[in-house]
Write a protein that holds these residues in place. Sequence first.
Motif, PDB file in Angstrom:
ATOM      1  N   MET A 222       0.846  -1.188   0.000  1.00 13.84           N
ATOM      2  CA  MET A 222       0.000   0.000   0.000  1.00 13.84           C
ATOM      3  C   MET A 222       0.882   1.238   0.000  1.00 13.84           C
ATOM      4  SD  MET A 222      -3.234   0.853   2.478  1.00 13.84           S
ATOM      5  CE  MET A 222      -2.316   0.572   4.004  1.00 13.84           C
ATOM      6  N   HIS A 223       0.558   2.178  -0.864  1.00 11.59           N
ATOM      7  CA  HIS A 223       1.311   3.435  -0.976  1.00 11.59           C
ATOM      8  C   HIS A 223       0.436   4.554  -0.419  1.00 11.59           C
ATOM      9  CE1 HIS A 223       3.343   6.622  -3.789  1.00 11.59           C
ATOM     10  NE2 HIS A 223       3.626   6.804  -2.516  1.00 11.59           N
ATOM     11  N   VAL A 224       0.888   5.207   0.650  1.00 12.84           N
ATOM     12  CA  VAL A 224       0.118   6.240   1.323  1.00 12.84           C
ATOM     13  C   VAL A 224       0.792   7.587   1.119  1.00 12.84           C
ATOM     14  CG1 VAL A 224      -0.920   6.992   3.489  1.00 12.84           C
ATOM     15  CG2 VAL A 224      -0.583   4.549   3.065  1.00 12.84           C
ATOM     16  N   ILE A 225       0.046   8.533   0.546  1.00  7.70           N
ATOM     17  CA  ILE A 225       0.531   9.899   0.377  1.00  7.70           C
ATOM     18  C   ILE A 225      -0.081  10.740   1.490  1.00  7.70           C
ATOM     19  CG2 ILE A 225       0.623  11.895  -1.156  1.00  7.70           C
ATOM     20  CD1 ILE A 225       0.066   9.895  -3.477  1.00  7.70           C
ATOM     21  N   MET A 226       0.743  11.358   2.323  1.00 10.47           N
ATOM     22  CA  MET A 226       0.279  12.140   3.463  1.00 10.47           C
ATOM     23  C   MET A 226       0.612  13.613   3.261  1.00 10.47           C
ATOM     24  SD  MET A 226       1.454   9.740   6.674  1.00 10.47           S
ATOM     25  CE  MET A 226       0.881   8.051   6.863  1.00 10.47           C
ATOM     26  N   ILE A 227      -0.379  14.478   3.445  1.00  7.78           N
ATOM     27  CA  ILE A 227      -0.160  15.920   3.342  1.00  7.78           C
ATOM     28  C   ILE A 227      -0.640  16.558   4.653  1.00  7.78           C
ATOM     29  CG2 ILE A 227      -0.624  18.030   2.054  1.00  7.78           C
ATOM     30  CD1 ILE A 227      -1.344  16.289  -0.340  1.00  7.78           C
ATOM     31  N   SER A 228       0.301  17.097   5.411  1.00  7.54           N
ATOM     32  CA  SER A 228      -0.029  17.722   6.698  1.00  7.54           C
ATOM     33  C   SER A 228       0.285  19.207   6.637  1.00  7.54           C
ATOM     34  CB  SER A 228       0.775  17.072   7.826  1.00  7.54           C
ATOM     35  OG  SER A 228       0.579  17.765   9.048  1.00  7.54           O
ATOM     36  N   VAL A 229      -0.736  20.023   6.846  1.00  9.67           N
ATOM     37  CA  VAL A 229      -0.566  21.476   6.898  1.00  9.67           C
ATOM     38  C   VAL A 229      -1.159  21.953   8.219  1.00  9.67           C
ATOM     39  CG1 VAL A 229      -1.138  23.691   5.846  1.00  9.67           C
ATOM     40  CG2 VAL A 229      -0.683  21.701   4.388  1.00  9.67           C
ATOM     41  N   GLY A 230      -0.356  22.634   9.021  1.00 10.53           N
ATOM     42  CA  GLY A 230      -0.832  23.106  10.320  1.00 10.53           C
ATOM     43  C   GLY A 230       0.314  23.195  11.315  1.00 10.53           C
TER      44      GLY A 230
ATOM     45  N   THR B 147      -2.789   2.879  -4.027  1.00 10.30           N
ATOM     46  CA  THR B 147      -2.407   4.200  -3.508  1.00 10.30           C
ATOM     47  C   THR B 147      -3.609   4.909  -2.897  1.00 10.30           C
ATOM     48  OG1 THR B 147      -0.707   4.377  -5.225  1.00 10.30           O
ATOM     49  CG2 THR B 147      -1.345   6.402  -4.112  1.00 10.30           C
ATOM     50  N   ILE B 148      -3.366   5.607  -1.797  1.00 10.54           N
ATOM     51  CA  ILE B 148      -4.411   6.372  -1.111  1.00 10.54           C
ATOM     52  C   ILE B 148      -3.793   7.661  -0.595  1.00 10.54           C
ATOM     53  CG2 ILE B 148      -4.018   5.253   1.132  1.00 10.54           C
ATOM     54  CD1 ILE B 148      -7.100   5.344   1.532  1.00 10.54           C
ATOM     55  N   LEU B 149      -4.582   8.721  -0.523  1.00  5.57           N
ATOM     56  CA  LEU B 149      -4.092  10.033  -0.104  1.00  5.57           C
ATOM     57  C   LEU B 149      -4.752  10.447   1.202  1.00  5.57           C
ATOM     58  CD1 LEU B 149      -3.422  13.078  -2.344  1.00  5.57           C
ATOM     59  CD2 LEU B 149      -4.792  13.403  -0.292  1.00  5.57           C
ATOM     60  N   LEU B 150      -3.942  10.942   2.144  1.00  9.12           N
ATOM     61  CA  LEU B 150      -4.432  11.472   3.413  1.00  9.12           C
ATOM     62  C   LEU B 150      -4.177  12.972   3.443  1.00  9.12           C
ATOM     63  CD1 LEU B 150      -4.255   8.424   4.153  1.00  9.12           C
ATOM     64  CD2 LEU B 150      -3.585   9.124   6.439  1.00  9.12           C
ATOM     65  N   SER B 151      -5.172  13.724   3.899  1.00  6.60           N
ATOM     66  CA  SER B 151      -5.048  15.176   3.940  1.00  6.60           C
ATOM     67  C   SER B 151      -5.549  15.727   5.259  1.00  6.60           C
ATOM     68  CB  SER B 151      -5.841  15.798   2.782  1.00  6.60           C
ATOM     69  OG  SER B 151      -5.926  17.212   2.918  1.00  6.60           O
ATOM     70  N   SER B 152      -4.885  16.781   5.720  1.00 12.34           N
ATOM     71  CA  SER B 152      -5.374  17.519   6.885  1.00 12.34           C
ATOM     72  C   SER B 152      -6.460  18.488   6.431  1.00 12.34           C
ATOM     73  CB  SER B 152      -4.224  18.290   7.539  1.00 12.34           C
ATOM     74  OG  SER B 152      -3.658  19.220   6.626  1.00 12.34           O
ATOM     75  N   ALA B 153      -7.147  19.097   7.391  1.00 17.53           N
ATOM     76  CA  ALA B 153      -8.261  19.995   7.059  1.00 17.53           C
ATOM     77  C   ALA B 153      -7.781  21.205   6.257  1.00 17.53           C
ATOM     78  CB  ALA B 153      -8.969  20.445   8.341  1.00 17.53           C
ATOM     79  N   LEU B 154      -6.607  21.752   6.606  1.00 17.80           N
ATOM     80  CA  LEU B 154      -6.114  22.942   5.908  1.00 17.80           C
ATOM     81  C   LEU B 154      -5.685  22.652   4.462  1.00 17.80           C
ATOM     82  CD1 LEU B 154      -4.000  25.242   8.273  1.00 17.80           C
ATOM     83  CD2 LEU B 154      -5.884  25.908   6.780  1.00 17.80           C
ATOM     84  N   SER B 155      -5.386  21.402   4.180  1.00 24.65           N
ATOM     85  CA  SER B 155      -4.995  21.051   2.812  1.00 24.65           C
ATOM     86  C   SER B 155      -6.122  20.339   2.068  1.00 24.65           C
ATOM     87  CB  SER B 155      -3.735  20.170   2.819  1.00 24.65           C
ATOM     88  OG  SER B 155      -3.910  19.017   3.615  1.00 24.65           O
ATOM     89  N   ARG B 156      -7.340  20.454   2.580  1.00 21.73           N
ATOM     90  CA  ARG B 156      -8.485  19.749   1.982  1.00 21.73           C
ATOM     91  C   ARG B 156      -8.690  20.048   0.500  1.00 21.73           C
ATOM     92  NH1 ARG B 156     -13.956  21.497   4.514  1.00 21.73           N
ATOM     93  NH2 ARG B 156     -13.994  23.043   2.829  1.00 21.73           N
TER      94      ARG B 156
ATOM     95  N   ALA C 150      -4.815   2.427  10.405  1.00 23.38           N
ATOM     96  CA  ALA C 150      -4.078   1.630   9.420  1.00 23.38           C
ATOM     97  C   ALA C 150      -4.970   0.557   8.814  1.00 23.38           C
ATOM     98  CB  ALA C 150      -2.854   0.999  10.074  1.00 23.38           C
ATOM     99  N   THR C 151      -5.784  -0.075   9.641  1.00 17.74           N
ATOM    100  CA  THR C 151      -6.711  -1.103   9.149  1.00 17.74           C
ATOM    101  C   THR C 151      -7.746  -0.490   8.217  1.00 17.74           C
ATOM    102  OG1 THR C 151      -6.419  -2.374  11.199  1.00 17.74           O
ATOM    103  CG2 THR C 151      -8.350  -2.889   9.856  1.00 17.74           C
ATOM    104  N   LEU C 152      -8.252   0.694   8.564  1.00 15.55           N
ATOM    105  CA  LEU C 152      -9.242   1.366   7.726  1.00 15.55           C
ATOM    106  C   LEU C 152      -8.663   1.694   6.350  1.00 15.55           C
ATOM    107  CD1 LEU C 152     -11.992   2.758   7.326  1.00 15.55           C
ATOM    108  CD2 LEU C 152     -11.004   4.810   8.354  1.00 15.55           C
ATOM    109  N   LEU C 153      -7.434   2.194   6.308  1.00 15.75           N
ATOM    110  CA  LEU C 153      -6.806   2.501   5.023  1.00 15.75           C
ATOM    111  C   LEU C 153      -6.712   1.257   4.149  1.00 15.75           C
ATOM    112  CD1 LEU C 153      -3.859   4.876   6.043  1.00 15.75           C
ATOM    113  CD2 LEU C 153      -6.121   5.499   5.203  1.00 15.75           C
ATOM    114  N   GLN C 154      -6.336   0.157   4.776  1.00 18.34           N
ATOM    115  CA  GLN C 154      -6.239  -1.102   4.047  1.00 18.34           C
ATOM    116  C   GLN C 154      -7.598  -1.501   3.481  1.00 18.34           C
ATOM    117  OE1 GLN C 154      -5.014  -4.323   6.546  1.00 18.34           O
ATOM    118  NE2 GLN C 154      -4.691  -5.760   4.858  1.00 18.34           N
ATOM    119  N   GLN C 155      -8.639  -1.351   4.274  1.00 19.73           N
ATOM    120  CA  GLN C 155      -9.989  -1.716   3.830  1.00 19.73           C
ATOM    121  C   GLN C 155     -10.458  -0.819   2.689  1.00 19.73           C
ATOM    122  OE1 GLN C 155     -12.114  -1.342   7.527  1.00 19.73           O
ATOM    123  NE2 GLN C 155     -11.623  -3.431   8.202  1.00 19.73           N
TER     124      GLN C 155
END
Length: 566
Positions: free
Chosen positions: A1-9, A157-166, A551-556
């Motif tokens: 699994m490839h996870v792209i994380m974007i954190s702004v804050g 691949t899945i992308l994770l974003s914070s609220a400021l980078s929505r 982590a389990t949720l992302l996999q699902q």
Amino acid sequence: MHVIMISVGSWGDTEPYLALAQELLTNSNHCDTNSTNNKVDFFVQSQYESRVKQVTTTTLIGDDDDDVDVDDDDDDSSLQNPFHQNNFRLHALPFSTQDFYKVKPNTTTNNNNNNNNQDPKLKHVATVAEIMGELVLPCARWILDSIAPTIANKSNTILLSSALSRPLGLLLAQVLEIPMVLLHLQPLVPNTIFPLYRVVPIETCVQAMLLYNNDDHNQYYEQTYWKIDHPLEEIFLRDRLIAAYDQFGLVPPTWSELQTILAGGGGGDANDDDDDHASKIHPHHHQEVVHIVNCYSNHLIPSIVGTPGVGPNVHEIGCLADAYIPWNYKRTLNPDLETFLQSCKKMKNTRPPICIGFGSMPFSELSAVMDALIELEDIPAILVGKPFQFTSCPPRYQDLLFTSGKVFRMEFVPYAHVLPKCSMMLCHGGAGVVHATIRAGIPCLVHPIMGDQFLFASLLEQKGLGVRIIIGTGGDGGGDGGDATSKRQLLQACDIVRAVRKVDSSSSSFSFSSSSSSNSIRTNCQELRQKIITEENDAGIHHPHGVVQMATLLQQIVLGNNKRGV
């Protein structure tokens, strides 16, 4: 699994992603069926790059001059670095939090009613929109270029974003044709249980949370959320969104589509009758591929899952970083800290030290804190953060800081490591430190500075888990203090002292409007800590629940997305 994380804050917004990345890269059980190893591309603001490197490299965290290099072949499996170059890539976004404070709200936008800009709340929304539009959205092309070498299979691949980078996250997910998860550290999903704390008085929001029962549903509460999101998206950001999407031959979601997304698939129909719009829009606007995860404790904020208007793609998994300790902090790496903790046991007051830290907030009331510590002569303290690393120390504080032996200063320490060894926490009330304090089972004294901190301060006080204090405004802690300044600082210090004395007194008890009985704050905190541990044990989880659930949720989500063939 490839996870792209974007954190702004803030740094508190960054730690949950680091905790999740560490879990994903450490535990192979979270890999999807089409891969043997997880990969993470982590995008973070430039001022946090060095600290992220510090907690993800093979250098153990210690004093700057005493860092210890760890051999990746070390026999101690607890020191095997999960953040290898081939599975973790760090990218520094081209802006910092300091740039946020330089942004000026755009009041010349195409708003039909410019008088609304006089509303302080709308001015704040305009500022947030300017941060998103001027600093965050322009990163889209650069991010795509940065991750291009690592995307071997989009289906994993899945992308994770914070609220400021929505807005940026929604755009990238559509361009890449991958699912997206929006992480909320605060209650931001529209619901009929409680109103948005940014729109109504904090007390109104907290009382709705405390008094909620299954039969209480108020449509007005739901509407308060759109009072922020609608002007943000439709008034202040719309032109920039259109331009950003247009460079990829796409169009941004309509307001009704965005409502559906932000409500977790339960807010309306995402279909559009405009043929031209439909020809450009990608199926990934559909609610099935955008999920929202509330990363906060339901012991503080009631669950909204399954309530009217909240869609099936809203999940609640608890805090991600309340027990986060970087992989390379597992040995005693700062002997001076451990020595100080041992010395505290020999002082007149046998209670552990208090911990004081204000994260990456613009905290300027250092003198009031120092004066309070002088008056609290029998209570030792650990001071965390850059504000306490004085470049020039006022003479009246030199004995306290350098010869008294009752104060220990650190620029950074994982709160999950130090708070269980402390008696209480004095902080700004950010989501991260509040949840770490709850897990540690100690009271929290909160001086809120901005945003959701006022909500958490009020919730802690009403639930008998802490005390809200007001230290004041102004003062830089760097001068010797004139008569008027010194008097004001002493008065502010008294507020801290009173709060500490209240919570630190074993005989002290408090009555709260949310409770029919008068209970000790310290007892309440310890009971809640035990309840959290019991819940995790009952679930068969022997380490923090939130990161495992996430982590389990992302996999699902990835596996479910592949089954649908999206």
